[in-house]
Scaffold this motif. Structure first.
Motif, PDB file in Angstrom:
ATOM      1  N   UNK A  66       0.817  -1.216   0.000  1.00  0.00           N
ATOM      2  CA  UNK A  66       0.000   0.000   0.000  1.00  0.00           C
ATOM      3  C   UNK A  66       0.850   1.265   0.000  1.00  0.00           C
ATOM      4  N   UNK A  67       1.915   1.249  -0.801  1.00  0.00           N
ATOM      5  CA  UNK A  67       2.808   2.396  -0.976  1.00  0.00           C
ATOM      6  C   UNK A  67       3.581   2.796   0.281  1.00  0.00           C
ATOM      7  N   UNK A  68       3.736   1.882   1.228  1.00  0.00           N
ATOM      8  CA  UNK A  68       4.515   2.144   2.436  1.00  0.00           C
ATOM      9  C   UNK A  68       5.389   0.930   2.740  1.00  0.00           C
ATOM     10  N   UNK A  69       6.557   1.188   3.320  1.00  0.00           N
ATOM     11  CA  UNK A  69       7.417   0.104   3.781  1.00  0.00           C
ATOM     12  C   UNK A  69       6.920  -0.401   5.129  1.00  0.00           C
ATOM     13  N   UNK A  70       6.930  -1.714   5.283  1.00  0.00           N
ATOM     14  CA  UNK A  70       6.464  -2.362   6.507  1.00  0.00           C
ATOM     15  C   UNK A  70       7.481  -3.390   6.986  1.00  0.00           C
ATOM     16  N   UNK A  71       7.728  -3.397   8.289  1.00  0.00           N
ATOM     17  CA  UNK A  71       8.427  -4.495   8.921  1.00  0.00           C
ATOM     18  C   UNK A  71       7.383  -5.525   9.321  1.00  0.00           C
ATOM     19  N   UNK A  72       7.780  -6.771   9.464  1.00  0.00           N
ATOM     20  CA  UNK A  72       6.829  -7.848   9.739  1.00  0.00           C
ATOM     21  C   UNK A  72       7.103  -8.449  11.113  1.00  0.00           C
ATOM     22  N   UNK A  73       6.017  -8.588  11.897  1.00  0.00           N
ATOM     23  CA  UNK A  73       6.094  -9.116  13.254  1.00  0.00           C
ATOM     24  C   UNK A  73       5.023 -10.194  13.403  1.00  0.00           C
ATOM     25  N   UNK A  74       5.356 -11.251  14.118  1.00  0.00           N
ATOM     26  CA  UNK A  74       4.389 -12.308  14.395  1.00  0.00           C
ATOM     27  C   UNK A  74       4.263 -12.496  15.903  1.00  0.00           C
ATOM     28  N   UNK A  75       3.073 -12.920  16.333  1.00  0.00           N
ATOM     29  CA  UNK A  75       2.852 -13.187  17.748  1.00  0.00           C
ATOM     30  C   UNK A  75       3.130 -14.644  18.110  1.00  0.00           C
ATOM     31  N   UNK A  76       3.229 -15.509  17.102  1.00  0.00           N
ATOM     32  CA  UNK A  76       3.552 -16.914  17.369  1.00  0.00           C
ATOM     33  C   UNK A  76       4.195 -17.532  16.136  1.00  0.00           C
ATOM     34  N   UNK A  77       4.943 -18.599  16.346  1.00  0.00           N
ATOM     35  CA  UNK A  77       5.639 -19.279  15.263  1.00  0.00           C
ATOM     36  C   UNK A  77       4.645 -19.859  14.260  1.00  0.00           C
TER      37      UNK A  77
ATOM     38  N   UNK B 244       6.474   1.383   9.085  1.00  0.00           N
ATOM     39  CA  UNK B 244       5.224   0.813   9.595  1.00  0.00           C
ATOM     40  C   UNK B 244       5.445  -0.654   9.937  1.00  0.00           C
ATOM     41  N   UNK B 245       4.505  -1.216  10.669  1.00  0.00           N
ATOM     42  CA  UNK B 245       4.587  -2.631  11.036  1.00  0.00           C
ATOM     43  C   UNK B 245       3.329  -3.355  10.575  1.00  0.00           C
ATOM     44  N   UNK B 246       3.534  -4.553  10.074  1.00  0.00           N
ATOM     45  CA  UNK B 246       2.434  -5.453   9.741  1.00  0.00           C
ATOM     46  C   UNK B 246       2.568  -6.637  10.691  1.00  0.00           C
ATOM     47  N   UNK B 247       1.605  -6.765  11.571  1.00  0.00           N
ATOM     48  CA  UNK B 247       1.628  -7.817  12.582  1.00  0.00           C
ATOM     49  C   UNK B 247       0.696  -8.935  12.153  1.00  0.00           C
ATOM     50  N   UNK B 248       1.222 -10.143  12.111  1.00  0.00           N
ATOM     51  CA  UNK B 248       0.483 -11.348  11.734  1.00  0.00           C
ATOM     52  C   UNK B 248      -0.151 -11.262  10.349  1.00  0.00           C
ATOM     53  N   UNK B 249       0.630 -10.936   9.310  1.00  0.00           N
ATOM     54  CA  UNK B 249       0.040 -10.910   7.971  1.00  0.00           C
ATOM     55  C   UNK B 249      -0.490 -12.291   7.592  1.00  0.00           C
ATOM     56  N   UNK B 250      -1.611 -12.303   6.913  1.00  0.00           N
ATOM     57  CA  UNK B 250      -2.206 -13.555   6.468  1.00  0.00           C
ATOM     58  C   UNK B 250      -3.154 -14.182   7.467  1.00  0.00           C
ATOM     59  N   UNK B 251      -3.212 -13.660   8.674  1.00  0.00           N
ATOM     60  CA  UNK B 251      -4.135 -14.178   9.698  1.00  0.00           C
ATOM     61  C   UNK B 251      -5.235 -13.129   9.884  1.00  0.00           C
ATOM     62  N   UNK B 252      -6.278 -13.226   9.097  1.00  0.00           N
ATOM     63  CA  UNK B 252      -7.281 -12.163   8.978  1.00  0.00           C
ATOM     64  C   UNK B 252      -7.763 -11.597  10.309  1.00  0.00           C
ATOM     65  N   UNK B 253      -8.059 -12.445  11.269  1.00  0.00           N
ATOM     66  CA  UNK B 253      -8.603 -11.947  12.542  1.00  0.00           C
ATOM     67  C   UNK B 253      -7.513 -11.499  13.517  1.00  0.00           C
ATOM     68  N   UNK B 254      -6.253 -11.651  13.124  1.00  0.00           N
ATOM     69  CA  UNK B 254      -5.143 -11.289  14.017  1.00  0.00           C
ATOM     70  C   UNK B 254      -4.193 -10.274  13.395  1.00  0.00           C
ATOM     71  N   UNK B 255      -4.520  -9.759  12.222  1.00  0.00           N
ATOM     72  CA  UNK B 255      -3.639  -8.817  11.537  1.00  0.00           C
ATOM     73  C   UNK B 255      -3.836  -7.408  12.076  1.00  0.00           C
ATOM     74  N   UNK B 256      -2.720  -6.738  12.329  1.00  0.00           N
ATOM     75  CA  UNK B 256      -2.721  -5.334  12.736  1.00  0.00           C
ATOM     76  C   UNK B 256      -1.716  -4.593  11.870  1.00  0.00           C
TER      77      UNK B 256
END
Length: 120
Positions: free
Chosen positions: A54-65, A94-106
Motif C-alpha cells: 500500500x505504498x509504504x514500507x512495513x516491517x513484519x512481526x508475528x505473535x507466534x511461530x 510501519x509494522x504489519x503484525x500477523x500478515x495472512x491471519x485475517x482476525x489477528x492482523x494489525x
C-alpha cells in the motif's frame, strides 16, 4: 510477567472487536515475546525484513511461530520482547503484525510501535 501467544492473540481479537482498550492491547504486546522477521545486515547485525505494501514500507512481526508460515520469504525470525521492539523500532517504518491471519492482523505506524516500549 510474560504474555503468552494465546493471550496476545486474544487481546488482538478483543481490541479489533472493541471489547479491549488500546492500553490493554499495547500492554499485552509489550509483555509478549514477539517474532520479528529479519535479514542479515552489515557486520552480522540483523535488520528488519521490509516489504512495500500500500505504498509504504512495513516491517513484519508475528505473535507466534505458527502464524509465521504466511511469510515464507522472510530469511529468519528473531525473538524479541514487545517492549524492546518498541524501543528499537525504526522511525518512519510501519509494522504489519500477523500478515495472512485475517482476525489477528494489525497495521501500526512507527508511533504506535513505540507505544509498546511504555504502554502505561
Amino acid at each position: 510477567m510474560t504474555t503468552s501467544p494465546d493471550e496476545v492473540e486474544a487481546a488482538i481479537r478483543a481490541a479489533r472487536s472493541g471489547t479491549a482498550s488500546a492500553a490493554e492491547l499495547f500492554g499485552a504486546l509489550a509483555d509478549a515475546t514477539l517474532l520479528l522477521a529479519v535479514k542479515p545486515g552489515a557486520g552480522g547485525a540483523s535488520l528488519p525484513f521490509v516489504f512495500s505494501w500500500n505504498d509504504h514500507d512495513h516491517g513484519v512481526v508475528f505473535t507466534s511461530l505458527r502464524l509465521s508460515t504466511s511469510l515464507p520469504e522472510a530469511p529468519s525470525l528473531m525473538e524479541i520482547t514487545g517492549r524492546e521492539l518498541g524501543r528499537r523500532w525504526p522511525d518512519g517504518l510501519r509494522a504489519l503484525i500477523n500478515p495472512g491471519a485475517a482476525d489477528l492482523t494489525l497495521v501500526f505506524d512507527d508511533a504506535a510501535m513505540h507505544l509498546m516500549e511504555h504502554p502505561e
